[in-house]
Design an enzyme around this catalytic site. Sequence first.
Site: not given
Ligand code: GTP
Ligand code: MG
Length: 132
Positions: A3, A43, A106, A109, A120
Site C-alpha cells: 500500500k 474496494y 496497514n 493488502h 483482483e
Molecule cells: P485488506 O487486505 O486490505 O483487504 O485488509 P483486511 O482484509 O485485513 O481488512 P478488510 O478487508 O476488513 O478491510 C480492508 C481495508 O480497509 C483494511 O486493510 C484497512 O486498510 C481498511 N480499514 C478497515 N477498517 C478500517 C477502519 O476502521 N478505519 C480505516 N480508516 N480503514 C479501515
Molecule cells: Mg480484505
Amino acid sequence: MIKPDAVKAGHIGAILNQITENGFRIKAMKLTQLTLADAKKFYEIHQERPFYGELTEFMSSGPIVAAILEKDNAVEDFRKLIGSTNPAEAEEGTIRKKFATSVGENAVHGSDSDENAKIEADFHFAGREVFG
Ligand code: GTP
Ligand code: MG
C-alpha cells in the site's frame, strides 16, 4: 498490494524479501497508482462502511506495488504472514506488525479467497503481464 504508506516509507524491498522467503512465487508485479475510481471499484465490497472514503482516498494517494503471488494454500498463508488488519493486534514478526502504522495505513493488502484473488489479479494485470 504493497500500500502507499509502505511504498512511501521505502519498505518495498523488505516486504518482498519477507514474502519470497516465505515460499511465495511472484507471477506478476508492477509499481502503479490507482485512481480514486480504481480504488472505489477495487474496494466496492466495503462501500457501505464508514471508512470507505478514507480507505479509497488513501489507496489512491500514491504509488502501490501490485503483485500476483503463487503458493499452496496461498490465501490463508499470506494472511497469516501479513497479520491482523489492525497492526496493534498483529502478531510479532508479521508484515503489518513490522511495517503498518494504523488500521487504515496497514502496509499490505491480501486477497481473502481464491475467487477474489482471481478477480483482483484480473483487475491489475493483462494476460501478457502474468508469468508461469
Ligand atoms: P485488506 O487486505 O486490505 O483487504 O485488509 P483486511 O482484509 O485485513 O481488512 P478488510 O478487508 O476488513 O478491510 C480492508 C481495508 O480497509 C483494511 O486493510 C484497512 O486498510 C481498511 N480499514 C478497515 N477498517 C478500517 C477502519 O476502521 N478505519 C480505516 N480508516 N480503514 C479501515
Ligand atoms: Mg480484505
